[in-house]
Design a protein around this motif. Structure first.
Motif, PDB file in Angstrom:
ATOM      1  N   LYS B  41       0.844  -1.206   0.000  1.00 41.35           N
ATOM      2  CA  LYS B  41       0.000   0.000   0.000  1.00 41.35           C
ATOM      3  C   LYS B  41       0.873   1.247   0.000  1.00 41.35           C
ATOM      4  O   LYS B  41       2.034   1.201   0.411  1.00 41.35           O
ATOM      5  CB  LYS B  41      -0.889   0.022   1.244  1.00 41.35           C
ATOM      6  CG  LYS B  41      -1.944  -1.064   1.270  1.00 41.35           C
ATOM      7  CD  LYS B  41      -2.797  -0.935   2.529  1.00 41.35           C
ATOM      8  CE  LYS B  41      -3.507  -2.237   2.828  1.00 41.35           C
ATOM      9  NZ  LYS B  41      -4.140  -2.229   4.151  1.00 41.35           N
ATOM     10  N   LEU B  42       0.287   2.349  -0.405  1.00 41.21           N
ATOM     11  CA  LEU B  42       1.003   3.617  -0.373  1.00 41.21           C
ATOM     12  C   LEU B  42       1.147   4.085   1.074  1.00 41.21           C
ATOM     13  O   LEU B  42       0.285   3.800   1.916  1.00 41.21           O
ATOM     14  CB  LEU B  42       0.248   4.676  -1.175  1.00 41.21           C
ATOM     15  CG  LEU B  42       0.122   4.393  -2.680  1.00 41.21           C
ATOM     16  CD1 LEU B  42      -0.791   5.418  -3.338  1.00 41.21           C
ATOM     17  CD2 LEU B  42       1.491   4.403  -3.350  1.00 41.21           C
ATOM     18  N   GLY B 134     -14.191  -2.185  -2.506  1.00 38.94           N
ATOM     19  CA  GLY B 134     -13.490  -0.959  -2.844  1.00 38.94           C
ATOM     20  C   GLY B 134     -12.044  -0.869  -2.413  1.00 38.94           C
ATOM     21  O   GLY B 134     -11.506  -1.735  -1.728  1.00 38.94           O
ATOM     22  N   ASP B 135     -11.441   0.223  -2.860  1.00 37.23           N
ATOM     23  CA  ASP B 135     -10.080   0.550  -2.495  1.00 37.23           C
ATOM     24  C   ASP B 135     -10.115   1.986  -1.996  1.00 37.23           C
ATOM     25  O   ASP B 135     -10.695   2.862  -2.642  1.00 37.23           O
ATOM     26  CB  ASP B 135      -9.161   0.449  -3.723  1.00 37.23           C
ATOM     27  CG  ASP B 135      -7.721   0.775  -3.373  1.00 37.23           C
ATOM     28  OD1 ASP B 135      -6.932  -0.164  -3.235  1.00 37.23           O
ATOM     29  OD2 ASP B 135      -7.399   1.969  -3.226  1.00 37.23           O
ATOM     30  N   TYR B 138      -8.465   4.226  -4.824  1.00 38.69           N
ATOM     31  CA  TYR B 138      -8.735   4.177  -6.260  1.00 38.69           C
ATOM     32  C   TYR B 138     -10.172   3.926  -6.676  1.00 38.69           C
ATOM     33  O   TYR B 138     -10.552   4.263  -7.789  1.00 38.69           O
ATOM     34  CB  TYR B 138      -7.842   3.122  -6.921  1.00 38.69           C
ATOM     35  CG  TYR B 138      -6.364   3.404  -6.773  1.00 38.69           C
ATOM     36  CD1 TYR B 138      -5.786   4.488  -7.416  1.00 38.69           C
ATOM     37  CD2 TYR B 138      -5.554   2.597  -5.989  1.00 38.69           C
ATOM     38  CE1 TYR B 138      -4.435   4.758  -7.288  1.00 38.69           C
ATOM     39  CE2 TYR B 138      -4.202   2.846  -5.858  1.00 38.69           C
ATOM     40  CZ  TYR B 138      -3.643   3.922  -6.500  1.00 38.69           C
ATOM     41  OH  TYR B 138      -2.311   4.182  -6.384  1.00 38.69           O
ATOM     42  N   SER B 139     -10.970   3.276  -5.843  1.00 41.12           N
ATOM     43  CA  SER B 139     -12.321   2.970  -6.328  1.00 41.12           C
ATOM     44  C   SER B 139     -13.174   4.238  -6.352  1.00 41.12           C
ATOM     45  O   SER B 139     -12.898   5.205  -5.640  1.00 41.12           O
ATOM     46  CB  SER B 139     -12.968   1.896  -5.455  1.00 41.12           C
ATOM     47  OG  SER B 139     -12.999   2.290  -4.108  1.00 41.12           O
ATOM     48  N   LEU B 181      -7.945  12.186  -3.814  1.00 43.88           N
ATOM     49  CA  LEU B 181      -6.639  12.707  -4.231  1.00 43.88           C
ATOM     50  C   LEU B 181      -6.753  14.166  -4.650  1.00 43.88           C
ATOM     51  O   LEU B 181      -7.628  14.527  -5.431  1.00 43.88           O
ATOM     52  CB  LEU B 181      -6.095  11.879  -5.396  1.00 43.88           C
ATOM     53  CG  LEU B 181      -5.698  10.426  -5.090  1.00 43.88           C
ATOM     54  CD1 LEU B 181      -5.408   9.670  -6.376  1.00 43.88           C
ATOM     55  CD2 LEU B 181      -4.504  10.372  -4.158  1.00 43.88           C
ATOM     56  N   ALA B 182      -5.860  14.987  -4.115  1.00 43.46           N
ATOM     57  CA  ALA B 182      -5.733  16.395  -4.527  1.00 43.46           C
ATOM     58  C   ALA B 182      -7.032  17.186  -4.378  1.00 43.46           C
ATOM     59  O   ALA B 182      -7.246  18.168  -5.071  1.00 43.46           O
ATOM     60  CB  ALA B 182      -5.234  16.475  -5.968  1.00 43.46           C
ATOM     61  N   TYR B 185      -7.148  21.953  -2.497  1.00 42.51           N
ATOM     62  CA  TYR B 185      -5.997  22.733  -2.991  1.00 42.51           C
ATOM     63  C   TYR B 185      -4.789  21.833  -3.282  1.00 42.51           C
ATOM     64  O   TYR B 185      -3.663  22.175  -2.955  1.00 42.51           O
ATOM     65  CB  TYR B 185      -5.614  23.832  -1.996  1.00 42.51           C
ATOM     66  CG  TYR B 185      -6.729  24.794  -1.712  1.00 42.51           C
ATOM     67  CD1 TYR B 185      -7.073  25.770  -2.644  1.00 42.51           C
ATOM     68  CD2 TYR B 185      -7.466  24.711  -0.535  1.00 42.51           C
ATOM     69  CE1 TYR B 185      -8.126  26.648  -2.407  1.00 42.51           C
ATOM     70  CE2 TYR B 185      -8.512  25.587  -0.291  1.00 42.51           C
ATOM     71  CZ  TYR B 185      -8.833  26.558  -1.226  1.00 42.51           C
ATOM     72  OH  TYR B 185      -9.867  27.417  -0.997  1.00 42.51           O
ATOM     73  N   GLY B 186      -5.042  20.684  -3.839  1.00 40.27           N
ATOM     74  CA  GLY B 186      -3.957  19.776  -4.180  1.00 40.27           C
ATOM     75  C   GLY B 186      -3.603  18.791  -3.082  1.00 40.27           C
ATOM     76  O   GLY B 186      -2.820  17.871  -3.306  1.00 40.27           O
ATOM     77  N   TYR B 187      -4.168  18.972  -1.891  1.00 39.82           N
ATOM     78  CA  TYR B 187      -3.866  18.052  -0.792  1.00 39.82           C
ATOM     79  C   TYR B 187      -4.905  16.932  -0.748  1.00 39.82           C
ATOM     80  O   TYR B 187      -6.066  17.141  -1.106  1.00 39.82           O
ATOM     81  CB  TYR B 187      -3.816  18.803   0.544  1.00 39.82           C
ATOM     82  CG  TYR B 187      -2.611  19.702   0.626  1.00 39.82           C
ATOM     83  CD1 TYR B 187      -1.388  19.199   1.042  1.00 39.82           C
ATOM     84  CD2 TYR B 187      -2.679  21.029   0.221  1.00 39.82           C
ATOM     85  CE1 TYR B 187      -0.255  20.004   1.071  1.00 39.82           C
ATOM     86  CE2 TYR B 187      -1.556  21.844   0.241  1.00 39.82           C
ATOM     87  CZ  TYR B 187      -0.348  21.321   0.671  1.00 39.82           C
ATOM     88  OH  TYR B 187       0.764  22.106   0.682  1.00 39.82           O
ATOM     89  N   ASN B 188      -4.451  15.760  -0.305  1.00 40.77           N
ATOM     90  CA  ASN B 188      -5.334  14.597  -0.252  1.00 40.77           C
ATOM     91  C   ASN B 188      -6.217  14.665   0.992  1.00 40.77           C
ATOM     92  O   ASN B 188      -5.735  14.777   2.111  1.00 40.77           O
ATOM     93  CB  ASN B 188      -4.522  13.305  -0.232  1.00 40.77           C
ATOM     94  CG  ASN B 188      -3.679  13.144  -1.485  1.00 40.77           C
ATOM     95  OD1 ASN B 188      -3.980  13.726  -2.525  1.00 40.77           O
ATOM     96  ND2 ASN B 188      -2.611  12.368  -1.382  1.00 40.77           N
ATOM     97  N   LEU B 227      -3.879  15.010   4.379  1.00 38.96           N
ATOM     98  CA  LEU B 227      -2.450  14.701   4.376  1.00 38.96           C
ATOM     99  C   LEU B 227      -1.721  15.988   4.011  1.00 38.96           C
ATOM    100  O   LEU B 227      -1.773  16.428   2.865  1.00 38.96           O
ATOM    101  CB  LEU B 227      -2.148  13.601   3.368  1.00 38.96           C
ATOM    102  CG  LEU B 227      -2.440  12.193   3.855  1.00 38.96           C
ATOM    103  CD1 LEU B 227      -2.834  11.299   2.710  1.00 38.96           C
ATOM    104  CD2 LEU B 227      -1.239  11.630   4.578  1.00 38.96           C
ATOM    105  N   SER B 229       1.481  16.431   4.171  1.00 35.08           N
ATOM    106  CA  SER B 229       2.695  16.042   3.461  1.00 35.08           C
ATOM    107  C   SER B 229       2.585  14.533   3.269  1.00 35.08           C
ATOM    108  O   SER B 229       1.656  13.913   3.786  1.00 35.08           O
ATOM    109  CB  SER B 229       3.938  16.417   4.280  1.00 35.08           C
ATOM    110  OG  SER B 229       4.270  15.379   5.166  1.00 35.08           O
ATOM    111  N   PRO B 230       3.517  13.915   2.507  1.00 33.74           N
ATOM    112  CA  PRO B 230       3.381  12.463   2.320  1.00 33.74           C
ATOM    113  C   PRO B 230       3.404  11.701   3.650  1.00 33.74           C
ATOM    114  O   PRO B 230       2.887  10.599   3.738  1.00 33.74           O
ATOM    115  CB  PRO B 230       4.601  12.102   1.474  1.00 33.74           C
ATOM    116  CG  PRO B 230       5.012  13.362   0.812  1.00 33.74           C
ATOM    117  CD  PRO B 230       4.646  14.473   1.743  1.00 33.74           C
TER     118      PRO B 230
END
Lengths: 145, 295
Positions: B41-42, B134-135, B138-139, B181-182, B185-188, B227, B229-230
């Motif tokens: 997983k990420l 689901g995921d 991604y789902s 995702l994003a 403002y681009g943050y997850n 999130l 940051s990563p």
């Protein structure tokens, strides 16, 4: 300031914001020069990865890198159109697992970070690529989620 | 007769706990030879371990399984959590295993220190969870899981003093979790919704139900966060709770910061507000948690 003036100013701000053409992700990332660096970094990362490199054993590296740069440019809203094979065609029969897919996402993250792409922009690009996952992975029990 | 029944129950209970640990050990031995350790997983998408030992946030189980296992992989995690509020201290030691991002089994021991009253309440929790759809990343829809948490007090003295109906109980829940995702403002952005049916008074530490009312209640739990940051997530949680004992048991809140330095370690610091516990109001304080991957 009266309420009417305030409302007018709000409306004006909304209008200006709405009319200003939002910059594409491609432009915000830094255009083709940065996309090319990302594609180069990504190709390098793949060649260093024991899990992913075997999938590329018969790949022409230069061709792949150029095709990837065009594809990323297209996906990010840049002035290119990717005319190569579909993701389904490219990955057919390769038995790419969910683990492999995430590993490649990690390599792309590293490639973007090394190219100086900011974290929120990295997320935006991944968000645009994510829908392709179902055409790339092959699940043993066909659970593509 | 009563005494022997009691002993029998004690034996049965300790057997269940032993089985949970044996099953987790069995998973390690079986999968260590045939499957990969979990890393598929990420980063951060494994989530954390919640108070009762299941994969989740802090207060609430999520649809995520608490390990980095993807298809064909397994993972085993050890977690230690402490909640330090004004009049009480809760320590949780947990062990969990999950495989193929499909099933999770967990065991947790609660040590609840009654700092002001004096004494300690101990409880064991065995959790099971299955991802049904689901995921989380991604789902199109959220990842969905169903689970249960079987809880049993080691000593029901305080629970019976408070007229709780039982010293053991099982919570059942369904969770939906999604990462967008994003999205901000681009943050997850991520969120979780859990529906839990329960009879547990303060996680079960004060027993289950009341002598006059022991029917299950449905309670929602909500988490959301970003999130930044990563490796760093911040978020909020809310957990609705029953009030069987008429001790004004209140809903719980927390604000958490979770740090994922690697796929082997996660660290959580939170401010938690647990409201009134056993008549003592304003129970707020620090929540600290450390998870380590053993696979």
């Amino acid at each position: 300031m009266s309420f009417r003036t305030f409302a007018f100013l709000c409306w004006l701000i909304l209008l200006v914001n709405g009319c200003a053409k939002p910059q594409s992700l491609y432009a915000r990332i830094g255009g083709q020069p940065v996309i090319d660096i990302v594609a180069g970094n990504f190709t390098n990362e793949i060649s260093f990865s024991n899990t992913i490199f075997p999938y590329f054993s018969e790949t022409n590296v230069d061709k792949f890198q150029a095709s990837l740069a065009t594809h990323l440019c297209d996906v990010a809203g840049g002035p290119c159109s990717y005319t190569g094979d579909s993701m389904q065609q490219v990955h057919a029969g390769m038995q790419i697992t969910k683990n492999d897919f995430n590993k490649v996402v990690e390599l792309l993250q590293i490639a973007m970070k090394k190219a100086g792409v900011a974290y929120p922009l990295q997320n935006e690009l991944i968000a645009k690529l994510a829908p392709m996952r179902k055409d790339i992975i092959e699940s043993k029990n066909n659970d593509k989620r | 007769m009563r005494c022997s029944l009691h002993n029998y129950a004690k034996r049965a209970e300790s057997q269940i706990m032993h089985w949970a640990v044996i099953v987790i050990a069995g998973i390690v031995v079986t999968f260590a030879t045939s499957a990969q350790a979990g890393n598929g997983k990420l980063l951060a998408t494994s989530g954390l371990h919640q108070l009762e030992g299941s994969g989740g946030g802090g207060l609430t189980p999520w649809a995520t399984l608490a390990g980095y296992d993807e298809e064909g992989q397994y993972s085993v995690n050890l977690v230690s959590t402490g909640v330090y509020v004004n009049d009480f201290k809760l320590q949780v030691l947990g062990l969990s295993a999950s495989w193929s991002d499909r099933f999770e089994i967990s065991f947790a021991r609660h040590n609840f220190d009654l700092k002001t009253f004096g004494g300690e309440i101990k409880q064991n929790v065995v959790g099971l969870k299955a991802r049904v759809y689901g995921d989380v990343v991604y789902s199109t829809g959220p990842q969905i899981a169903v689970g249960l948490q079987y809880k049993r007090l080691l000593d029901g003295y305080i629970a019976s003093l408070l007229n709780a109906d039982d010293q053991q109980g099982t919570d059942f829940y369904m969770s939906a979790t999604k990462v967008h995702l994003a999205a901000l403002y681009g943050y997850n952005l991520f969120w979780n919704l859990t529906a839990r049916v329960t009879k547990a008074n303060q996680l079960g530490l004060l027993g289950f139900g009341h002598s006059t009312n022991n029917s299950y209640e449905l309670h929602p739990e909500i988490s959301t966060g970003v999130l930044v940051s990563p490796k760093l997530a911040v978020g909020l949680e809310y957990r609705s709770k029953p009030n069987f004992l008429n001790l004004k048991e209140e809903d719980w809140y927390d604000f958490f910061v979770a740090y994922f330095p690697s796929k082997q370690v996660s660290l959580v610091g939170a401010y938690s507000n647990l409201g009134i516990i056993a008549g003592q109001d304003d129970q707020q304080g620090l929540y600290l948690s450390l998870s380590l991957a053993l696979d």
